[in-house]
Each structure stands twice: as structure tokens, then as C-alpha cells.
Write a protein that holds these residues in place. Structure first.
Motif, mmCIF file in Angstrom:
data_model
loop_
_atom_site.group_PDB
_atom_site.id
_atom_site.type_symbol
_atom_site.label_atom_id
_atom_site.label_comp_id
_atom_site.label_asym_id
_atom_site.label_seq_id
_atom_site.Cartn_x
_atom_site.Cartn_y
_atom_site.Cartn_z
ATOM 1 N N THR A 44 0.837 -1.200 0.000
ATOM 2 C CA THR A 44 0.000 0.000 0.000
ATOM 3 C C THR A 44 0.871 1.248 0.000
ATOM 4 O OG1 THR A 44 -0.167 0.030 2.413
ATOM 5 C CG2 THR A 44 -1.889 -1.154 1.211
ATOM 6 N N THR A 45 0.223 2.364 -0.299
ATOM 7 C CA THR A 45 0.891 3.662 -0.325
ATOM 8 C C THR A 45 0.592 4.371 0.985
ATOM 9 O OG1 THR A 45 0.601 3.737 -2.704
ATOM 10 C CG2 THR A 45 1.056 5.815 -1.616
ATOM 11 N N VAL A 46 1.620 4.822 1.647
ATOM 12 C CA VAL A 46 1.464 5.436 2.971
ATOM 13 C C VAL A 46 2.288 6.712 3.048
ATOM 14 C CG1 VAL A 46 0.982 3.271 4.196
ATOM 15 C CG2 VAL A 46 3.356 4.026 3.881
ATOM 16 N N ASN A 47 1.955 7.528 4.018
ATOM 17 C CA ASN A 47 2.737 8.736 4.262
ATOM 18 C C ASN A 47 3.647 8.555 5.475
ATOM 19 O OD1 ASN A 47 1.919 10.450 2.239
ATOM 20 N ND2 ASN A 47 0.275 11.386 3.427
ATOM 21 N N VAL A 48 4.890 8.904 5.305
ATOM 22 C CA VAL A 48 5.744 9.166 6.461
ATOM 23 C C VAL A 48 5.569 10.654 6.753
ATOM 24 C CG1 VAL A 48 8.129 9.251 7.298
ATOM 25 C CG2 VAL A 48 7.367 7.343 5.842
ATOM 26 N N GLY A 88 6.410 18.364 5.540
ATOM 27 C CA GLY A 88 6.066 17.461 6.637
ATOM 28 C C GLY A 88 5.605 16.067 6.249
ATOM 29 N N PHE A 89 5.655 15.731 4.976
ATOM 30 C CA PHE A 89 5.309 14.348 4.618
ATOM 31 C C PHE A 89 6.010 13.911 3.341
ATOM 32 C CE2 PHE A 89 2.440 14.443 0.929
ATOM 33 C CZ PHE A 89 2.157 15.804 0.835
ATOM 34 N N HIS A 90 6.137 12.597 3.209
ATOM 35 C CA HIS A 90 6.628 12.006 1.966
ATOM 36 C C HIS A 90 5.917 10.671 1.804
ATOM 37 C CE1 HIS A 90 9.542 11.992 -1.340
ATOM 38 N NE2 HIS A 90 9.580 10.675 -1.168
ATOM 39 N N THR A 91 5.424 10.433 0.599
ATOM 40 C CA THR A 91 4.632 9.229 0.338
ATOM 41 C C THR A 91 5.543 8.104 -0.138
ATOM 42 O OG1 THR A 91 2.815 10.688 -0.284
ATOM 43 C CG2 THR A 91 2.623 8.378 -0.938
ATOM 44 N N VAL A 92 5.387 6.935 0.476
ATOM 45 C CA VAL A 92 6.202 5.770 0.106
ATOM 46 C C VAL A 92 5.281 4.557 -0.080
ATOM 47 C CG1 VAL A 92 8.223 6.636 1.370
ATOM 48 C CG2 VAL A 92 6.645 5.045 2.503
HETATM 49 C C1 LIG Z 1 -0.307 12.070 2.214
HETATM 50 O O1 LIG Z 1 -0.495 13.369 2.732
HETATM 51 C C2 LIG Z 1 -0.949 14.305 1.761
HETATM 52 C C3 LIG Z 1 -0.995 15.674 2.417
HETATM 53 O O2 LIG Z 1 -1.705 15.643 3.621
HETATM 54 C C4 LIG Z 1 -2.320 13.864 1.266
HETATM 55 O O3 LIG Z 1 -2.750 14.736 0.274
HETATM 56 C C5 LIG Z 1 -2.213 12.452 0.691
HETATM 57 O O4 LIG Z 1 -3.506 11.988 0.344
HETATM 58 C C6 LIG Z 1 -1.623 11.515 1.717
HETATM 59 N N1 LIG Z 1 -1.417 10.217 1.119
HETATM 60 C C7 LIG Z 1 -1.664 9.086 1.797
HETATM 61 C C8 LIG Z 1 -1.355 7.818 1.078
HETATM 62 O O5 LIG Z 1 -2.119 9.089 2.924
#
Ligand SMILES: *[C@@H]1O[C@H](CO)[C@@H](O)[C@H](O)[C@H]1NC(C)=O
Length: 124
Positions: A44-48, A88-92
Motif C-alpha cells: 500500500t501507499t502510505v505517508n511518512v 512534513g510528509f513524503h509518500t512511500v
Molecule cells: C499524504 O499526505 C498528503 C498531504 O496531507 C495527502 O494529500 C495524501 O492523500 C496523503 N497520502 C496518503 C497515502 O495518505
């Protein structure tokens, strides 16, 4: 001619050295996700995410995210990116690793900037 060229060169070197010593800051942001209780599902795609509250005006380092298991670095989860501009975030993408509850992310800045342990699980 030669003299002034080398004078210029040393003036330039001095300028570069003083800029280098200026308040360029290696920033180790506090990781806000994943933290204890976070579960990442393989594939899955997640945010750090990290706090930008203490972001200095000049950040000298690029960002890069690594996955660690039991405090040992396993693999890069991202290429390098502009840490100051990342907001403040990076998607991995969660890699296909053995499920476990002893994973951490390392956020460069600094190899010591490791987050708390969290879970990686298989998708069901
Ligand atoms: C990651 O964070 C960004 C900014 O808040 C948001 O637009 C995006 O949908 C988020 N992606 C995931 C996979 O949660």
C-alpha cells in the motif's frame, strides 16, 4: 594579473567557506507517523510524516527515508528529496517484507533520526 586572479580565488574560497559555516542546519525532524500503533500493509501507499514546528529557516540536508527492523537499517524507501520543501510528509510504498512489529523508519537528516517501532502486516 596572475596575482589578482589568485587574490580573487582566495576571496571566493573564503566567501564559500563562510557561507558553509553560516547557519545552515542539519535538521532532524520528529517523526509523527509511523509511530507506535501504526500498521502498514505490504504494497500500500502510505505517508511518512514529521513535525515542521522546529523547521529552521535554512535546511542544509536533503531528506531520505529508510526502513529499519529492530534498529537495523534494511532498505531505502525513497530517493533523496527536498526536506525543507516537503511540508512534513513524503509518500512511500510499503515494501514486501516479512510481517513484524519491530519496524522503524529512519528519516535523514541524520542516521540517528529513527522513529518508534510499528507494524508491517500482509494485506488480507
Ligand atoms: C499524504 O499526505 C498528503 C498531504 O496531507 C495527502 O494529500 C495524501 O492523500 C496523503 N497520502 C496518503 C497515502 O495518505
Amino acid at each position: 594579473m596572475k596575482f589578482s586572479a589568485s587574490l580573487l580565488a582566495s576571496a571566493f574560497t573564503f566567501f564559500v567557506a563562510s557561507v558553509g559555516a553560516a547557519p545552515s542546519t542539519v535538521w532532524d525532524p520528529t517523526i509523527t507517523s509511523p509511530i507506535m500503533g501504526t500498521v502498514w500493509l505490504v504494497g500500500t501507499t502510505v505517508n511518512v510524516t514529521w513535525s515542521t514546528a522546529d523547521q529552521p529557516s535554512t535546511v542544509s540536508n536533503v531528506g531520505q527515508i529508510y526502513l529499519a527492523k529492530d534498529q537495523v537499517q534494511l532498505m531505502a524507501l525513497s530517493g533523496t528529496f527536498d526536506l525543507a520543501a516537503a511540508n512534513g510528509f513524503h509518500t512511500v510504498t510499503v515494501p514486501d517484507v516479512v510481517p513484524g512489529d519491530d519496524y522503524e523508519v529512519v528519516l535523514f537528516g541524520d542516521s540517528g533520526n529513527i522513529g518508534p517501532s510499528f507494524v508491517i502486516a500482509e494485506q488480507t
